[in-house]
Scaffold this motif. Structure first.
Motif, PDB file in Angstrom:
ATOM      1  N   MET A 107       0.834  -1.235   0.096  1.00  0.00           N
ATOM      2  CA  MET A 107       0.052  -0.124  -0.141  1.00  0.00           C
ATOM      3  C   MET A 107       0.848   0.976   0.000  1.00  0.00           C
ATOM      4  O   MET A 107       0.400   2.496   0.025  1.00  0.00           O
ATOM      5  CB  MET A 107      -0.917  -0.066   1.117  1.00  0.00           C
ATOM      6  N   LEU A 138       0.110   4.075  -2.729  1.00  0.00           N
ATOM      7  CA  LEU A 138      -1.022   4.873  -2.323  1.00  0.00           C
ATOM      8  C   LEU A 138      -0.835   6.178  -1.347  1.00  0.00           C
ATOM      9  O   LEU A 138      -1.197   7.059  -1.754  1.00  0.00           O
ATOM     10  CB  LEU A 138      -2.124   3.958  -1.751  1.00  0.00           C
ATOM     11  N   ALA A 176      -6.036   8.062  -4.458  1.00  0.00           N
ATOM     12  CA  ALA A 176      -6.596   7.039  -3.525  1.00  0.00           C
ATOM     13  C   ALA A 176      -7.685   5.995  -4.270  1.00  0.00           C
ATOM     14  O   ALA A 176      -7.847   4.779  -4.111  1.00  0.00           O
ATOM     15  CB  ALA A 176      -7.149   7.422  -2.186  1.00  0.00           C
ATOM     16  N   PRO A 209      -5.696   4.153  -8.571  1.00  0.00           N
ATOM     17  CA  PRO A 209      -5.619   2.505  -8.401  1.00  0.00           C
ATOM     18  C   PRO A 209      -6.817   1.702  -9.416  1.00  0.00           C
ATOM     19  O   PRO A 209      -6.615   0.692  -9.848  1.00  0.00           O
ATOM     20  CB  PRO A 209      -6.131   2.222  -7.005  1.00  0.00           C
TER      21      PRO A 209
END
Length: 445
Positions: free
Chosen positions: A251, A254, A281, A285
């Motif tokens: 992650m 992000l 965010a 993605p």
């Protein structure tokens, strides 16, 4: 190999997760901690945090199981990413294995979701930061985000429903991942592996060794490498967050995107649209996973427009012979597809730069720079870096292909000098080794 690592990592996750499920209490009622860890004794904590502390420090072998579970989650996502990268570079997503490719893409998204929901369950200070990030991302979606947040967690956030909801979501994601891995195994049995190096019997013999190696390494990591020490973080508090806290490695991109995104906001119809959160965010993605899912169909369409060719580069008719079908089943060398390989390297570069941007404060600290200067650098780097990587990688692939053609035409230099009858000296050249051979059609294929 990467697929086997992912499968056996999930097997460890399933076994350790089942044990933890029997000992973990997802309740949010406040209790007084009276365990063996002195600095927290007497504090009001949630039942979720208290049960996590109890199985970590009081239950024999509990910390080993919990750390093995955490390490297996990190290794699982790493194996899925490696598998996707290998399939992309070698063209293993082509028919009839497009279904397997889509399964691995879905597993990557589910692995990230499982990691985020699992990080929230201990209800420690680090998971509290994850919850606030989830809330911010949900509220960045106009209208629907606030409604969905109140539907899942109630009017107050964080409230008494947060951890139980995440607990249920974590179990649901695990069930879906198990179903997808079973479906992938059925597809492999139906379509087989792409023909490249190892035969199917060799793969079957290697499977137990890969299982022992993966499980053994996770046991070693769980025993000797500390991870997620909740007793050092302390219980979650809405007004506090641990300094220097970062998400799981998968992650990180992000987090980096959130850090370098300019603080753009617009008001549309009385609703504030926060692009500073929505774009890094959700939009990035979304584009990433959509591109992965549709790439096999897009490449198939482009190839059909240019003229269909098999894996050996020869024009391919609508009806393939058995020999041509087996040739098409061979994997590509990355240098044989310069554009695809360059796209992969550009994507990895983009991801790596975002991942590094998640540590912009640490980079500024260690190199005695300002955070603003590091942030501005990454804003330009995430745009320029992938373009440079694409051009350089494509150039390298074309140069390697040209070198291969030269060797195929003139032979391989042996370093042996011979004298000809007319008195001249020449180097003896050996025939070039064939990297690809015509597949042999055997009975039953």
């Amino acid at each position: 190999m990467f697929a086997e690592i992912a499968v056996w990592s999930f097997a460890v996750l399933a076994v350790t997760g089942t044990v933890l499920m029997l000992l973990y209490d997802p309740g949010m009622s406040r209790v007084t901690y009276d365990g063996p860890y002195g600095p927290l004794r007497g504090l009001l904590v949630s039942e979720a945090f208290d049960s996590t502390m109890r199985l970590s420090l009081e239950l024999r072998g509990g910390l080993l199981i919990r750390q093995m579970h955490h390490w297996a989650a990190l290794v699982f996502v790493a194996a899925v990413v490696s598998q996707l990268l290998r399939m992309f570079l070698t063209g293993a997503f082509r028919r009839p294995r497009t279904g397997q490719w889509l399964i691995w893409v879905t597993l990557l998204a589910l692995g990230m979701a499982a990691g985020e929901t699992g990080n929230v369950l201990p209800d420690d200070m680090l998971s509290g930061g994850s919850l606030w990030l989830i809330m911010s991302v949900a509220q960045s979606v106009p209208v629907a985000g606030t409604w969905a947040l109140s539907l899942l967690f109630g009017p107050d956030f964080p409230g008494d429903r947060v951890v139980p909801v995440m607990y249920g979501g974590h179990l649901l994601v695990a069930v879906v991942v198990a179903a997808l891995l079973i479906a992938r195994e059925l597809l492999v049995r139906r379509h087989g592996h792409s023909r490249f190096v190892a035969s199917l019997p060799a793969r079957r013999r290697a499977r137990p060794m890969m299982a022992f190696a993966t499980i053994g390494m996770l046991v070693i990591l769980g025993y000797g490498a500390q991870i997620a020490p909740v007793w050092l973080y302390g219980p979650a508090k809405p007004t506090q967050i641990s300094a220097g806290s970062v998400p799981g490695w998968y992650m990180g991109f992000l987090d980096g995107a959130l850090r370098i995104m300019p603080g753009w906001e617009f008001t549309v119809g009385g609703h504030t649209l926060s692009l500073a959160v929505l774009v890094p965010a959700l939009v990035i993605p979304g584009i990433f996973f959509t591109a992965l899912a549709v790439y096999p169909a897009a490449e198939r369409f482009l190839v059909s427009r240019r003229g269909r060719r098999d894996a050996l580069g020869r024009p391919r008719s609508a009806g393939r012979t058995a020999r041509e079908a087996l040739a098409y089943d061979l994997l590509d060398r990355p240098r044989e597809t310069p554009v695809r390989t360059a796209v992969a390297v550009a994507g990895v570069t983009f991801y790596g730069l975002l991942w590094a941007a998640a540590a912009n404060d640490q980079i500024a600290l260690w190199f005695h720079l300002t955070v603003e200067a590091v942030t501005i650098f990454f804003r330009f780097a995430v745009v320029i870096g992938p373009l440079v990587a694409f051009v350089v990688t494509r150039w390298i692939c074309l140069a390697l292909r040209q070198a291969d053609r030269h060797v195929a035409e003139h032979g391989v230099e042996t370093g042996i000098i011979t004298r000809s009858p007319d008195g001249g000296y020449h180097e003896r050249l050996a025939p070039a080794r064939q990297e690809r051979r015509e597949p042999t059609i055997t009975a039953g294929r």
